[in-house]
Scaffold this active site. Structure first.
Site, mmCIF file in Angstrom:
data_model
loop_
_atom_site.group_PDB
_atom_site.id
_atom_site.type_symbol
_atom_site.label_atom_id
_atom_site.label_comp_id
_atom_site.label_asym_id
_atom_site.label_seq_id
_atom_site.Cartn_x
_atom_site.Cartn_y
_atom_site.Cartn_z
ATOM 1 N N HIS A 105 -4.477 49.476 62.627
ATOM 2 C CA HIS A 105 -3.516 49.370 63.731
ATOM 3 C C HIS A 105 -4.033 50.135 64.958
ATOM 4 O O HIS A 105 -3.326 50.274 65.940
ATOM 5 C CB HIS A 105 -2.158 49.965 63.337
ATOM 6 C CG HIS A 105 -1.423 49.203 62.282
ATOM 7 N ND1 HIS A 105 -1.320 47.833 62.274
ATOM 8 C CD2 HIS A 105 -0.714 49.625 61.200
ATOM 9 C CE1 HIS A 105 -0.586 47.448 61.230
ATOM 10 N NE2 HIS A 105 -0.216 48.522 60.568
ATOM 11 N N TYR A 194 0.985 35.235 66.914
ATOM 12 C CA TYR A 194 1.857 34.873 65.791
ATOM 13 C C TYR A 194 2.538 33.533 66.060
ATOM 14 O O TYR A 194 2.599 32.666 65.187
ATOM 15 C CB TYR A 194 2.894 35.995 65.624
ATOM 16 C CG TYR A 194 3.844 35.835 64.453
ATOM 17 C CD1 TYR A 194 3.565 36.425 63.226
ATOM 18 C CD2 TYR A 194 5.039 35.122 64.585
ATOM 19 C CE1 TYR A 194 4.447 36.299 62.157
ATOM 20 C CE2 TYR A 194 5.916 34.992 63.524
ATOM 21 C CZ TYR A 194 5.619 35.579 62.316
ATOM 22 O OH TYR A 194 6.491 35.441 61.264
HETATM 23 P P1 A3P Z 1 10.027 39.535 60.406
HETATM 24 O O1 A3P Z 1 10.457 40.943 60.194
HETATM 25 O O2 A3P Z 1 10.362 39.036 61.770
HETATM 26 O O3 A3P Z 1 10.475 38.612 59.352
HETATM 27 P P2 A3P Z 1 3.239 42.622 59.331
HETATM 28 O O4 A3P Z 1 2.642 41.750 58.314
HETATM 29 O O5 A3P Z 1 2.361 42.849 60.535
HETATM 30 O O6 A3P Z 1 3.769 43.877 58.746
HETATM 31 O O7 A3P Z 1 4.461 41.829 59.962
HETATM 32 C C1 A3P Z 1 5.575 41.486 59.179
HETATM 33 C C2 A3P Z 1 6.291 40.349 59.854
HETATM 34 O O8 A3P Z 1 5.568 39.140 59.592
HETATM 35 C C3 A3P Z 1 7.675 40.147 59.291
HETATM 36 O O9 A3P Z 1 8.405 39.518 60.343
HETATM 37 C C4 A3P Z 1 7.393 39.210 58.138
HETATM 38 O O10 A3P Z 1 8.507 38.510 57.676
HETATM 39 C C5 A3P Z 1 6.367 38.297 58.768
HETATM 40 N N1 A3P Z 1 5.487 37.647 57.792
HETATM 41 C C6 A3P Z 1 4.941 38.184 56.676
HETATM 42 N N2 A3P Z 1 4.168 37.284 56.054
HETATM 43 C C7 A3P Z 1 4.224 36.152 56.783
HETATM 44 C C8 A3P Z 1 3.644 34.861 56.635
HETATM 45 N N3 A3P Z 1 2.860 34.571 55.607
HETATM 46 N N4 A3P Z 1 3.923 33.934 57.566
HETATM 47 C C9 A3P Z 1 4.727 34.223 58.617
HETATM 48 N N5 A3P Z 1 5.315 35.428 58.812
HETATM 49 C C10 A3P Z 1 5.055 36.386 57.912
#
Ligand code: A3P
Length: 296
Positions: A105, A194
């Site tokens: 990060h 995203y």
């Molecule tokens: P939301 O809280 O809006 O649902 P990170 O992976 O950077 O920690 O981010 C997590 C966010 O990405 C969360 O968003 C999560 O639900 C979403 N997320 C995790 N896996 C995903 C996937 N395979 N496709 C789309 N979104 C995903």
């Protein structure tokens, strides 16, 4: 989330990350075959890890035997500044098979110099700040208190977010650091969004593979490999795997908390119109002239 922050080279970090970031800067030796996945938290890290791991290892593991079925993406792709440099100052990373995939990060400016000076590739994924903020605060609350953030906590965190005094903040500097690096050298830094992955995963999977120098052959395309990888790494598919429904990552974070809604525009369910307006104005000001636009 109440953790104390420290400002280092203009970047706000949780105090507990300061030492690992310095250790990574001091010791990490990038190889030209390395792949670094870089994100602000809650911007699609889990998704990008799953996709990159699957694309880079598609000749090693058939889809039905991929370790992603039994390990969370976070166990397969270690965090450079978290897992790797947490315990030891100089861990042995030489024997990890190539391509080594790490994630971080860290702001672009804080990356170990060898990452910038070798041919290793960086993939950055960003998310519109409205959704990223909401996803982050809900992630913190769900892990800490097992419920959504209350409006007062949301207000307080929002204020700090907009001031830039926030974990890995200011968000605009984090994003612009990688955006400018991408503009300067697009072969070195791939810049993904995203929202684009949500809109058309096929073209983005192809883009990642091409960027890594591993384009899909016509035969692979005809076999449906792109769809198989996209399907395996989709929100529904990963969220429903037993390994992602239970257990913890990094000792405190519930695996299930990485899968909440996975939508674009969920911010509208939590932010007031005034809050949304404030972030949008901030984005207009900070990103003006950069060429960077977000779908919200
Ligand atoms: P939301 O809280 O809006 O649902 P990170 O992976 O950077 O920690 O981010 C997590 C966010 O990405 C969360 O968003 C999560 O639900 C979403 N997320 C995790 N896996 C995903 C996937 N395979 N496709 C789309 N979104 C995903």
């Amino acid at each position: 989330d109440g953790s104390p922050l420290v400002k280092y080279c203009g970047c706000w970090l949780q105090v507990m990350l300061f030492r690992p970031v310095l250790a990574a800067q001091k010791h990490f030796k990038a190889k030209s075959t390395d792949i670094l996945l870089s994100t602000m938290p809650k911007s699609g890290t889990t998704w990008l890890k799953a996709l990159t791991f699957s694309i880079a290892n598609r000749n090693v593991f058939p889809i039905d035997q991929t370790p992603l079925l039994t390990s969370t993406p976070h166990m397969l792709v270690p965090f450079l500044e978290l897992n790797v440099y947490w315990e030891q100052d100089n861990p042995d990373l030489e024997n990890i098979p190539s391509p080594r995939i790490f994630s971080t990060h860290m702001h672009f400016e804080l990356l170990p110099v060898s990452i910038r000076e070798t041919d290793c590739r960086i993939i950055y994924i960003c998310r519109n700040p409205l959704d990223q903020f909401v996803s982050h605060i809900q992630f913190l609350f769900r892990n800490k208190f097992g419920k959504d953030a209350d409006p007062a906590a949301m207000d307080e965190a929002f204020e700090m977010y907009c001031q830039g005094i926030y974990s890995f903040g200011p968000f605009w500097d984090h994003i612009l650091g990688y955006w400018n690096a991408h503009l300067e050298n697009p072969g070195k830094v791939l810049f993904l969004k995203y929202e684009d992955l949500k809109e058309d995963i096929t073209s983005q999977v192809k883009k990642i593979a091409e960027f890594l120098g591993l384009p899909f052959s016509q035969e692979e395309e005809e076999q449906g490999l792109i769809d198989q990888i996209s399907g395996l790494c989709s929100f529904e598919s990963l969220r429903n795997l037993a390994v992602n429904k239970t257990g913890i990552t990094l000792g405190v974070l519930k695996n299930s908390s990485f899968f909440r809604k996975g939508q674009v525009g969920d911010w509208a369910n939590y932010l007031t119109p005034a809050m949304a307006e404030r972030i949008k104005k901030l984005m207009d000001t900070k990103f003006e002239g950069s060429g960077l636009l977000f779908k919200t």
